[in-house]
Write a protein that holds these residues in place. Structure first.
Motif, PDB file in Angstrom:
ATOM      1  N   LEU A 104      33.857  32.112  41.401  1.00  0.00           N
ATOM      2  CA  LEU A 104      33.294  31.233  40.369  1.00  0.00           C
ATOM      3  C   LEU A 104      33.355  32.000  39.054  1.00  0.00           C
ATOM      4  O   LEU A 104      32.869  33.130  38.974  1.00  0.00           O
ATOM      5  N   ASP A 105      33.955  31.399  38.032  1.00  0.00           N
ATOM      6  CA  ASP A 105      34.196  32.096  36.775  1.00  0.00           C
ATOM      7  C   ASP A 105      33.141  31.728  35.740  1.00  0.00           C
ATOM      8  O   ASP A 105      33.115  30.608  35.238  1.00  0.00           O
ATOM      9  N   PHE A 106      32.281  32.696  35.423  1.00  0.00           N
ATOM     10  CA  PHE A 106      31.286  32.517  34.371  1.00  0.00           C
ATOM     11  C   PHE A 106      31.529  33.497  33.216  1.00  0.00           C
ATOM     12  O   PHE A 106      30.606  33.843  32.493  1.00  0.00           O
ATOM     13  N   THR A 107      32.784  33.917  33.044  1.00  0.00           N
ATOM     14  CA  THR A 107      33.113  34.733  31.883  1.00  0.00           C
ATOM     15  C   THR A 107      33.221  33.828  30.658  1.00  0.00           C
ATOM     16  O   THR A 107      33.335  32.606  30.782  1.00  0.00           O
ATOM     17  N   LYS A 108      33.197  34.434  29.466  1.00  0.00           N
ATOM     18  CA  LYS A 108      33.083  33.635  28.246  1.00  0.00           C
ATOM     19  C   LYS A 108      34.157  33.929  27.199  1.00  0.00           C
ATOM     20  O   LYS A 108      34.555  33.021  26.478  1.00  0.00           O
ATOM     21  N   VAL A 157      31.042  35.643  42.184  1.00  0.00           N
ATOM     22  CA  VAL A 157      30.671  35.084  40.886  1.00  0.00           C
ATOM     23  C   VAL A 157      30.961  36.141  39.832  1.00  0.00           C
ATOM     24  O   VAL A 157      30.406  37.243  39.881  1.00  0.00           O
ATOM     25  N   CYS A 158      31.844  35.820  38.886  1.00  0.00           N
ATOM     26  CA  CYS A 158      32.187  36.777  37.840  1.00  0.00           C
ATOM     27  C   CYS A 158      31.455  36.420  36.552  1.00  0.00           C
ATOM     28  O   CYS A 158      31.611  35.322  36.013  1.00  0.00           O
ATOM     29  N   THR A 159      30.617  37.339  36.078  1.00  0.00           N
ATOM     30  CA  THR A 159      29.870  37.141  34.840  1.00  0.00           C
ATOM     31  C   THR A 159      30.491  37.982  33.728  1.00  0.00           C
ATOM     32  O   THR A 159      31.310  38.871  33.981  1.00  0.00           O
ATOM     33  N   GLU A 160      30.091  37.702  32.509  1.00  0.00           N
ATOM     34  CA  GLU A 160      30.692  38.366  31.354  1.00  0.00           C
ATOM     35  C   GLU A 160      30.288  39.827  31.223  1.00  0.00           C
ATOM     36  O   GLU A 160      31.096  40.672  30.872  1.00  0.00           O
ATOM     37  N   GLU A 165      22.448  40.220  35.447  1.00  0.00           N
ATOM     38  CA  GLU A 165      22.091  38.802  35.401  1.00  0.00           C
ATOM     39  C   GLU A 165      20.571  38.629  35.516  1.00  0.00           C
ATOM     40  O   GLU A 165      19.875  39.470  36.089  1.00  0.00           O
ATOM     41  N   GLU A 169      19.644  33.036  36.628  1.00  0.00           N
ATOM     42  CA  GLU A 169      21.091  32.910  36.795  1.00  0.00           C
ATOM     43  C   GLU A 169      21.489  33.146  38.249  1.00  0.00           C
ATOM     44  O   GLU A 169      22.324  32.416  38.804  1.00  0.00           O
ATOM     45  N   PHE A 173      23.561  30.690  40.663  1.00  0.00           N
ATOM     46  CA  PHE A 173      24.799  31.082  41.331  1.00  0.00           C
ATOM     47  C   PHE A 173      24.699  30.868  42.837  1.00  0.00           C
ATOM     48  O   PHE A 173      25.650  30.426  43.484  1.00  0.00           O
TER      49      PHE A 173
END
Length: 264
Positions: A104-108, A157-160, A165, A169, A173
């Motif tokens: 799951l892509d949560f990069t910005k 889950v990839c975060t920025e 987190e 969040e 997720f």
């Protein structure tokens, strides 16, 4: 000549494992990369420190395109990626290893493709199976043979980053089906697929994520768990390299055939 690359941190790399070790650099259209090349049982191995020497590059500033383009230019056909992740479920415990199969892509703010409408035009990558199934099977087999606690499948889950987190969040997720959380796997996996390199990730569970853990998470604790797992991870990678034929061709080596293949 086909090569195998390892992308990870300094804790994974042990120069004593390899022979003919050399530190090298390569210019790419996206910037320079610095890597180490060595030989293991007559196979050429490339090691690339994702965060640079001394962990000097934060996850949101890693030059993912330069790294993957450079590995492709060097002749790499297989990438074994290593990541440190937090767990969103009690089933995945600190010290376990997870072979991610979805993300799951949560990069910005990251550039996620080589096909940005310029010289390469526009392409739409299929990511039904973003992580090479055949490579994952080899890793799983060797991990079990070593007696490691392995999980063949899990959603990353990839975060920025670079912050950790919030508990809110993490709860979100988890509700969305995430199993692990980290900051580096996207866009690395997508770029490797566009470059038609077989790619798999071995994730080390270093901690339970915020709100699941009973204590406040510190980077020092993550590093401690990484150090504790590093020896097992190195053994696993060496076993996989021993079993892997870098010249074998899988479906993931032709992901961009609809667009005429990936050309440097």
């Amino acid at each position: 000549m086909s090569m195998i690359a390892i992308i990870g941190g300094t804790g994974v790399y042990d120069p004593s494992i390899f022979t003919s070790v050399q530190d090298k650099s390569l210019k790419t259209p996206y910037g320079d990369i610095h890597y180490t090349e060595g030989t293991y049982r007559d196979k050429t191995i490339i090691f690339l420190a994702r965060h640079g020497k001394g962990h000097s590059i934060p996850p949101h500033l890693i030059n993912y395109r330069a790294n993957i383009w450079g590995l492709k230019k060097l002749g790499v056909t297989f990438i074994i990626s290593t990541t440190a992740v937090g767990s969103l479920t009690e089933e995945f415990k600190p010290g376990d290893f997870v072979l991610t199969d979805q993300f799951l892509d949560f990069t910005k703010s990251r550039i996620t493709t080589f096909y940005d409408g310029n010289e390469r035009g526009v392409a739409h990558l299929d990511v039904t199976n973003p992580y090479c199934p055949e490579l994952r099977e080899i890793i799983m087999k060797e991990g079990l043979a070593l007696g490691l606690q392995m999980h063949n499948g899990g959603t990353y889950v990839c975060t920025e980053g670079p912050r950790f987190e919030t508990p809110a969040e993490i709860k979100m997720f988890s509700l969305l089906g995430g199993d692990t959380v980290g900051m580096t796997n996207v866009p690395e996996v997508n770029l490797a697929n566009e470059a038609e390199i077989a790619y798999a990730t071995i994730s080390m569970i270093t901690n339970y994520a915020a709100g699941i853990s009973k204590t406040v998470l510190t980077h020092h604790e993550v590093l401690e768990m990484m150090d504790a797992s590093a020896e097992n991870l190195k053994k696993l990678i060496m076993q996989v390299i021993d079993q892997l034929d870098p010249n074998v061709v899988y479906d993931c080596h032709h992901r961009m055939s609809e667009y005429g293949g990936f050309k440097l």
